[in-house]
Design a protein around this motif. Structure first.
Motif, mmCIF file in Angstrom:
data_model
loop_
_atom_site.group_PDB
_atom_site.id
_atom_site.type_symbol
_atom_site.label_atom_id
_atom_site.label_comp_id
_atom_site.label_asym_id
_atom_site.label_seq_id
_atom_site.Cartn_x
_atom_site.Cartn_y
_atom_site.Cartn_z
ATOM 1 N N SER A 180 1.888 2.280 -6.313
ATOM 2 C CA SER A 180 2.382 1.739 -5.044
ATOM 3 C C SER A 180 1.222 1.398 -4.116
ATOM 4 C CB SER A 180 3.312 2.745 -4.363
ATOM 5 O OG SER A 180 2.602 3.926 -4.016
ATOM 6 N N PRO A 228 3.818 2.258 4.642
ATOM 7 C CA PRO A 228 4.548 3.367 4.023
ATOM 8 C C PRO A 228 5.061 2.961 2.644
ATOM 9 C CG PRO A 228 5.485 2.799 6.185
ATOM 10 C CD PRO A 228 4.473 1.773 5.868
ATOM 11 N N VAL A 229 5.130 3.931 1.754
ATOM 12 C CA VAL A 229 5.625 3.656 0.407
ATOM 13 C C VAL A 229 7.096 3.250 0.512
ATOM 14 C CG1 VAL A 229 6.350 6.029 -0.136
ATOM 15 C CG2 VAL A 229 5.575 4.530 -1.965
ATOM 16 N N GLU A 257 -1.030 9.983 3.374
ATOM 17 C CA GLU A 257 -0.256 10.184 4.611
ATOM 18 C C GLU A 257 0.900 9.191 4.733
ATOM 19 O OE1 GLU A 257 -3.149 10.037 7.784
ATOM 20 O OE2 GLU A 257 -4.075 11.905 7.048
ATOM 21 N N LEU A 258 0.717 8.003 4.138
ATOM 22 C CA LEU A 258 1.779 6.988 4.161
ATOM 23 C C LEU A 258 2.834 7.245 3.081
ATOM 24 C CD1 LEU A 258 -0.443 3.797 4.734
ATOM 25 C CD2 LEU A 258 1.261 4.686 6.335
ATOM 26 N N GLY A 259 2.643 8.330 2.312
ATOM 27 C CA GLY A 259 3.650 8.705 1.322
ATOM 28 C C GLY A 259 3.351 8.264 -0.109
ATOM 29 N N HIS A 260 2.214 7.643 -0.327
ATOM 30 C CA HIS A 260 1.897 7.163 -1.679
ATOM 31 C C HIS A 260 1.550 8.328 -2.600
ATOM 32 C CE1 HIS A 260 2.026 2.906 -0.595
ATOM 33 N NE2 HIS A 260 1.513 3.285 0.563
ATOM 34 N N ARG A 261 2.057 8.251 -3.831
ATOM 35 C CA ARG A 261 1.797 9.294 -4.824
ATOM 36 C C ARG A 261 1.125 8.735 -6.069
ATOM 37 N NH1 ARG A 261 1.878 11.516 -1.042
ATOM 38 N NH2 ARG A 261 3.352 12.973 -0.133
#
Lengths: 342, 342
Positions: free
Chosen positions: B246, B340-341, B182-186
């Motif tokens: 990340s 967030p990333v 959800e925080l954008g980490h991939r």
């Protein structure tokens, strides 16, 4: 004596001598004058004192266990790594000798006493360790009364009536104060341990003495209880002071960490606005930022030394009846939580 | 059987059923088909199986102690507050019921086994707790072989042959991964627990499964060992990677703290350059800065529930022979170590 069994404590009181002297006199050991020996023997006769044989009979019917009753709240086992280190040291000493540790918790001294009595009555353990002694600790009489071999963990005092491991914290606390004075601090407070404990008082006295030696006025004495939350409360207390100290010596690491984190929440820079020291040398002090200036007292080594002495006492009660093992004082560890006065 | 006593494990193997089914069949409990019951009874007859009465005789000659053997290095007692919390929970449950904890350390599984055998042989304890189970843990056979009442602390599996407290970590680990996604980490790595442990594997599987669910590629699987130093080593491993993750999910809090502190020493911002999560919910995670995002698994509650079940088992072996107590999964606790990333 109201039907209670006469103990060596009664004999010593009647003879007007220290319990250790009474024990030496009755057991034919050196270190007491002939006059004292006679006075003690007379007191023993008058009171009808019979030495306990319980310790000896236990040594032939062994439980191969030793007991440790923590008389603190359960939370402390999780919160304060001091106890993990101390218990780890006990295990390190007893495991190779085939002993197990019986661990109990009595959240008050009264509860702890009950546990010691049960352990002795049920012969679950061959002996016990007594730590965090209180001033006039009733457990000292208790173990003598019930004939339970016991080793105390105490500051370097001469009159302790049981075998003990002695480690002073005064030298370490004085080293902390000197370190702060060298950094230019003149108003140095102390967050104390809980009242009534021998090591709480020892640290208060050492802090006061070191300030005196440095020609400084005594700083604020802030009550504490060795806990994280107690340290946080101390920060709030400091925040409310008209004249805030520039440095604080806490009675242990955990309260110092609580104080530091609350200080940071209040927006103070550590050490810029407040220098903070702890005592114990637990790993936690190296995990926080800034890292904690403290005294490395090696709780694991203390636990190991006390357990070793207790097993020696169980093996040979006579030879070890009043043996004292002196451990070196802890050493100053300078972290980044202390700095020059602003 | 080479002279070894025939155990329920042998009967189950001969009948080709789970140990729990063999036990139900032999003890007349429900939950097995008539066909299975007959097959198990036949296997028992063929092998000459005699149910152990040891548990029952112990219940009349009680030690009023339970055993816990930590099969880790001594350092962990000091370093990882998980164990203090777990032991505190045990004490909380057994103290009011008049029991004491016999704590031993066996730094290897083999040493731990030896300690369990001694505890049983000397009737020092009425039962034991088995935690940190390994895949194919030999202690399970051992306690059945020697007739020592035992309670396991396990993930939610169906086939465990002993009474147990079950708490899964999969839901918690999945919640951590979802939080990071959800925080954008991939690119989300995992610092694993030591190989061979059931809960290490459970967390690896949950991390992989959650990434799959999110449609992401599997990240780096970094070996670890639940220790602070293992976490530090993982940071160095990440530093050497061509493509750095990340975010990292660590198998426990202590290794996450080690990773975080080493990452900060390397000059990385946490969470700016690297988001970090732990697992356990020990107080340490709230002392460090940033505070640790983790799963609160309440190790104290787990210890208390397991000890309660063990005392119930000692009191009534028949009724509790295969009782399972399911504890709720731990809850996500969002600290400031994840963001967030970049």
């Amino acid at each position: 004596m109201n039907g209670r069994r006469v103990t060596i404590v009664d004999v010593a009181a009647r003879a007007g001598v220290a319990i250790s002297s009474a024990s030496s006199a009755l057991n034919g050991r050196s270190g007491v004058s002939q006059a004292t020996r006679e006075r003690v023997q007379e007191a023993a006769r008058e009171l009808g004192y019979v030495p306990s044989l319980r310790g000896r009979s236990l040594s032939t019917q062994r439980a191969f266990s030793i007991g440790f009753v923590l008389h603190r709240s359960l939370e402390v086992l999780e919160a304060d790594p001091f106890f993990g280190a101390f218990i780890g040291g006990i295990e390190q000493a007893i495991s190779p000798r085939g002993y197990a540790l019986v661990l109990q918790v009595g959240s008050t001294l009264e509860e702890a006493e009950g546990r010691y009595r049960e352990l002795a009555a049920n012969r679950r353990v061959d002996g016990v360790l007594l730590n965090e002694l209180r001033i006039d600790d009733s457990r000292i009489d208790l173990v003598q009364e019930i004939g339970l071999p016991a080793v105390g963990i105490v500051p370097p005092i001469d009159s302790f009536p049981l075998p003990c491991v002695r480690q002073g914290s005064a030298a370490g606390v004085r080293a902390l104060v000197r370190h702060l004075v060298e950094l230019g601090h003149r108003n140095i407070a102390h967050v104390a341990g809980p009242p009534g404990f021998v090591h709480s008082q020892e640290r208060i006295d050492a802090w006061r003495g070191a300030l005196e030696e440095a020609g400084l006025a005594t700083g604020a004495l802030i009550p504490g209880d060795f806990t994280y939350d107690g340290g946080r409360a101390a920060a709030d207390e400091i925040a409310a002071m008209a004249e805030r100290p520039s440095a604080v010596v806490c009675a242990n690491d955990l309260s110092a960490v609580g104080l530091m984190i609350r200080a940071q929440e209040l927006g103070w820079s550590v050490p810029g606005d407040l220098s903070i020291c702890g005592y114990d040398g637990i790993a936690l002090g190296t995990y926080v930022r800034p890292t904690l200036t403290t005294v490395q007292a090696s709780p694991r080594r203390v636990g190991a030394a006390a357990a070793e002495l207790l097993l020696d006492l169980i093996d040979d009660p006579e030879a070890n009846a009043l043996r004292h093992v002196d451990l070196p004082a802890g050493e100053l560890v300078v972290g980044t939580s202390t700095g020059p006065v602003a």
